[in-house]
Design an enzyme around this catalytic site. Structure first.
Site, short mmCIF file in Angstrom:
data_model
loop_
_atom_site.label_atom_id
_atom_site.label_comp_id
_atom_site.label_asym_id
_atom_site.label_seq_id
_atom_site.Cartn_x
_atom_site.Cartn_y
_atom_site.Cartn_z
CG HIS A 135 -2.04 0.98 1.25
ND1 HIS A 135 -2.15 1.54 0.07
CD2 HIS A 135 -2.88 1.17 2.21
CE1 HIS A 135 -3.37 2.46 0.13
NE2 HIS A 135 -3.76 2.16 1.53
CG ASP A 161 -3.35 -2.17 8.52
OD1 ASP A 161 -4.41 -1.56 8.83
OD2 ASP A 161 -3.00 -2.93 7.75
N1 NVA Z 1 -4.28 -3.89 5.55
C1 NVA Z 1 -5.49 -3.07 5.19
C2 NVA Z 1 -5.29 -1.98 4.77
C3 NVA Z 1 -6.57 -1.09 4.59
C4 NVA Z 1 -6.15 0.27 4.36
C5 NVA Z 1 -6.24 -4.01 3.96
O1 NVA Z 1 -5.70 -4.39 3.13
O2 NVA Z 1 -7.36 -4.26 4.24
N1 CP Z 2 -6.01 3.59 4.33
C1 CP Z 2 -6.96 3.45 3.29
O1 CP Z 2 -6.34 3.14 2.21
O2 CP Z 2 -8.24 3.80 3.48
P1 CP Z 2 -9.61 3.19 2.47
O3 CP Z 2 -9.47 1.71 2.59
O4 CP Z 2 -10.50 3.81 3.14
O5 CP Z 2 -9.00 3.71 1.01
#
Ligand code: NVA
Ligand code: CP
Length: 306
Positions: free
Chosen positions: A129, A223
């Site tokens: 990310h 997270d």
């Molecule tokens: N680790 C989480 C981040 C969300 C912004 C996911 O992938 O769902």
């Molecule tokens: N942190 C983040 O990516 O948030 P969303 O899943 O709301 O885009």
């Protein structure tokens, strides 16, 4: 032409350049000034997973730069009915100027980028990310936590943990990741980060001991324990992550002026307590706002370096 799939593909200098653009655009915006750096440009935004921050910040960001965004939910496009990525990529390349994609396997993004003749931005994959980490580093800069900080991530060895590894490895700071057994970061990604760390001087520590990892930290972060796509593992993960919640006591192990970051959405009393989220050390809403500015920085940088 460059894509923005992971921070592994960017030098420290380039990351700082993107953030300088982001800061300058943020300053302009706060002064009520808009630039038309992406006038008449269109950003296609493919979402194969849910989003609040990523969608709104990209769509608002491109609009503020004089362009427009098109929200492409996989449910409503032919991608969701099985049209191949390689066809979708070539079709969209002939119509829009930039693509942002949020998807499952990272290989889907790589395939999309391979066939694309326009820049592709990773809006989150199962493995990385990177956009979030640019916003996080911008927040660290604004909170004066960017000079040789110790950053501690307590939690799942997921896309966020992998992206922290890449950021630390590129920028050259100390990162400690504490995860429960069987939920550690990917050994391949860790190895790759260690290679970059040899050049930058970053210190990367991976452990199963959160208390040890938190000692003297300047930035504490975490997270969700169950990422998108792992909904059916929620209960098992709650058990495995017992003892990995960031509480007021955890924060007391860190430096007195340390800050708390979280990409959001946050699950209260799981990975972090309500008390820490709502404390003055928590910079989560500044961090979320910085998604807008960091994303504008990336879009402008990619356009200027196409
Ligand atoms: N680790 C989480 C981040 C969300 C912004 C996911 O992938 O769902
Ligand atoms: N942190 C983040 O990516 O948030 P969303 O899943 O709301 O885009």
């Amino acid at each position: 032409m460059r894509h923005f799939l992971t921070l592994a593909d960017f030098s420290k200098q380039e990351i700082l350049e993107i953030l300088d653009i982001a800061k300058s655009l943020k300053k302009d915006l706060k002064a009520g000034k808009y630039s038309n750096l992406l006038e008449r440009k269109t950003l296609g935004m493919i979402f194969e997973k849910n989003s609040t921050r990523t969608r709104v910040s990209f769509e608002t960001g491109i609009y503020q730069l004089g362009g427009q965004g098109i929200f492409l939910s996989s449910n409503e496009t032919q991608l969701g009915r099985g049209e191949p990525i390689k066809d979708t990529s070539r079709v969209l390349s002939s119509m829009v100027d930039l693509i942002m994609m949020r998807t499952h396997e990272h290989a889907r993004l790589e395939e999309f980028a391979h066939y694309s003749s326009i820049p592709v931005i990773n809006g989150l994959s199962d493995s990385f990310h990177p956009m979030q980490l640019l916003a996080d580093y911008l927040t660290m800069q604004e909170c004066q936590k960017d000079k040789n900080p110790i950053v501690t991530y307590v939690g799942d060895g997921n896309n966020m943990a992998h992206s922290w590894l890449m950021l630390a490895a590129k920028m050259g700071f100390e990162l400690r990741i504490a995860s429960p057994k069987n939920y550690e970061v990917s050994p391949d990604i860790y190895q790759k980060a260690r290679e970059f760390a040899k050049i930058s001087g970053a210190k990367l520590i991976v452990t199963n001991n959160p208390q040890e990892a938190l000692a003297n930290a300047d930035v504490v972060t975490t997270d969700t324990w169950a990422s998108m796509g792992q909904e059916n593992e929620k209960e098992a993960r709650k058990k495995a992550f017992k003892g990995y919640c960031i509480t007021k006591d955890s924060m007391q192990l860190a430096k007195p002026d340390c800050i708390f970051l979280h990409c959001l959405p946050a699950y209260r009393e799981q990975e972090v307590s309500e008390e820490v989220l709502e404390s003055s050390q928590s910079k989560i809403f500044l961090e979320a706002e910085n998604r807008l500015h960091a994303q504008k920085g990336v879009m402008v940088w990619l356009h200027q370096n196409r």
